[in-house]
Design an enzyme around this catalytic site. Structure first.
Site, mmCIF file in Angstrom:
data_model
loop_
_atom_site.group_PDB
_atom_site.id
_atom_site.type_symbol
_atom_site.label_atom_id
_atom_site.label_comp_id
_atom_site.label_asym_id
_atom_site.label_seq_id
_atom_site.Cartn_x
_atom_site.Cartn_y
_atom_site.Cartn_z
ATOM 1 N N ASP A 281 0.804 -1.212 0.000
ATOM 2 C CA ASP A 281 0.000 0.000 0.000
ATOM 3 C C ASP A 281 0.844 1.272 0.000
ATOM 4 O OD1 ASP A 281 -2.947 1.134 0.692
ATOM 5 O OD2 ASP A 281 -1.446 2.216 1.854
ATOM 6 N N ILE B 195 -5.034 2.439 -0.794
ATOM 7 C CA ILE B 195 -4.791 1.781 -2.076
ATOM 8 C C ILE B 195 -5.227 0.325 -1.998
ATOM 9 C CG2 ILE B 195 -3.107 1.293 -3.876
ATOM 10 C CD1 ILE B 195 -3.539 4.262 -3.386
ATOM 11 N N ASP B 196 -4.874 -0.357 -0.918
ATOM 12 C CA ASP B 196 -5.336 -1.732 -0.736
ATOM 13 C C ASP B 196 -6.855 -1.804 -0.746
ATOM 14 O OD1 ASP B 196 -2.923 -3.064 -0.586
ATOM 15 O OD2 ASP B 196 -2.792 -2.991 1.592
ATOM 16 N N MET B 197 -7.481 -0.892 -0.015
ATOM 17 C CA MET B 197 -8.939 -0.942 0.111
ATOM 18 C C MET B 197 -9.626 -0.712 -1.234
ATOM 19 S SD MET B 197 -9.804 -1.651 3.216
ATOM 20 C CE MET B 197 -11.507 -1.101 3.258
#
Length: 399
Positions: free
Chosen positions: A142, A170-172
């Protein structure tokens, strides 16, 4: 554990979760919450290892990410375990993974291999940088991608360093795009009868997250700079200290600007030549912020919230996380739900953000103990007694 929650919107689908860290599990969580039969495939370590960046199995992060899932253990390098996995693929609808591209191919988990066993399978592949290209073998996390997609360069104060966002955004967002891709492919399969390969990368998702900042640069060549808590294109939209905390104000447009001036007792400020239009207020943001900072610092956040909302000026307090969870609207909306846990009695989880009126998401429980569904899954696959015995030994890593 036999599957639970068979009346959800996605209850007719089976999902194999081969992912780790956050983006993949975020994708799968969307499907699990709406009733998909999710089987998390885990390595048969004798001692539970922590998942990278997620922590202990009974920790808050792991529990929240992996709710509503069953667990089986498979050594994906073992031919016997690979055979079991492919039997599962034959009955599954979606496989979610975030291996590096070359690892996926080496394990025989690439789309061509899976689709030969099940032409209806949908493979969701999440990577740092995409399935090909010069960066395809790079590990992607991330914060690395927050820097590379432009987010950190646009976050922070003008005289400071680039700053990461306070959440794994970003991951989410990659996980959410991946879930959207999976459901789009499932919808299309109703017409074609065929599966397909869904690909999401943290790099592409991060650039998409930058939205108007990325579009302004791509279309107009404008490079976004750090402007602290100010909105780059609408002022005054910023954060200001009060006598007992901080407050966000979003007075976009001339009407709200004029209402804000009246609310702070400076109606004449709306006609000041420096601040008449939004363009003027952006050009003179430092002078404007100095005036507003002095005004807001004289009263409490609660006082300003009353005044601004009465004046129909968008505003909100800046909370710590514990204050967020105690907010009356958060409590009313039941955003935090409790579910049973085998060792912690009950735990509090963040409820699914999407609400459906007829087939809502449901939180049934947390991820079961590692390998808890090994025997159930083998029997569901139709394995007979001796094959179940041999399969269990393979799943536990025994020869």
């Amino acid at each position: 554990m036999k599957r639970i929650g068979t009346n959800g919107a996605l209850s007719r689908f089976r999902v194999l979760d081969l992912s780790q860290v956050r983006a993949g599990p975020t994708c799968v969580k969307q499907l699990a919450d709406f009733g998909a039969d999710v089987i998390k495939v885990e390595p048969p370590d004798s001692v539970d290892r922590q998942e990278l960046y997620v922590g202990e199995r009974d920790g808050a992060d792991m529990i929240n990410l992996h709710r509503n899932k069953r667990s089986i253990t498979l050594d994906l390098k073992s031919p016997a375990c690979h055979a079991i996995l492919m039997d599962l693929v034959a009955q599954a609808d979606v496989v979610v993974e975030n291996f590096r591209p070359e690892v996926k191919a080496r394990l025989g988990l690439d789309y061509d291999s899976l689709s030969r066993r099940n032409p209806r399978i949908i493979l969701v592949s999440i990577s740092g940088f995409g399935q090909d290209g010069p960066y395809m073998k790079r590990p992607g996390f991330d914060q690395i991608l927050q820097g590379m997609c432009g987010l950190m360069s646009a976050t922070g104060f003008a005289d400071g360093q680039p700053v990461r966002a306070g959440a794994a955004v970003i991951d989410m967002v990659t996980g959410l795009y991946a879930a959207l891709g999976a459901m789009t492919a499932l919808l299309e399969r109703q017409t074609s009868g065929r599966g397909q390969w869904v690909q999401c990368s943290l790099l592409h998702s991060g650039i998409a997250l930058m939205d108007f900042q990325a579009a302004r640069c791509a279309l107009e060549g404008e490079i976004p700079e750090r402007v602290g808590n100010d909105h780059p294109t609408s002022m005054p939209t910023s954060a200001y200290p009060t006598s007992n905390g901080h407050i966000n104000v979003g007075a976009g447009g001339d009407k709200q600007w004029q209402a804000l001036c009246r609310a702070i007792g400076q109606a004449g400020l709306a006609h000041d030549a420096r601040f008449r239009s939004n363009a003027d207020r952006i050009a003179n943001r430092a002078e404007l912020n100095a005036i507003l900072l002095e005004a807001f610092s004289g009263e409490t956040t609660e006082t300003w919230m009353d005044r601004l909302l009465q004046a129909d000026v968008p505003a909100g307090p800046i909370y710590r996380m514990d204050q967020t969870l105690r907010d009356p609207q958060v409590v009313h909306q039941q955003i935090i739900k409790t579910v049973p846990h085998p060792r912690r009695t009950v735990v509090s989880l963040i409820d699914q953000a999407i609400r459906l009126s007829r087939t809502p998401a449901q939180l049934h429980g947390t991820l079961e103990d590692k390998g808890g569904s090994n025997e159930d899954v083998l029997r569901e696959l139709g394995y007979r007694h001796d094959a179940v015995h041999d399969g269990l030994n393979a799943m536990r890593g025994h020869p």
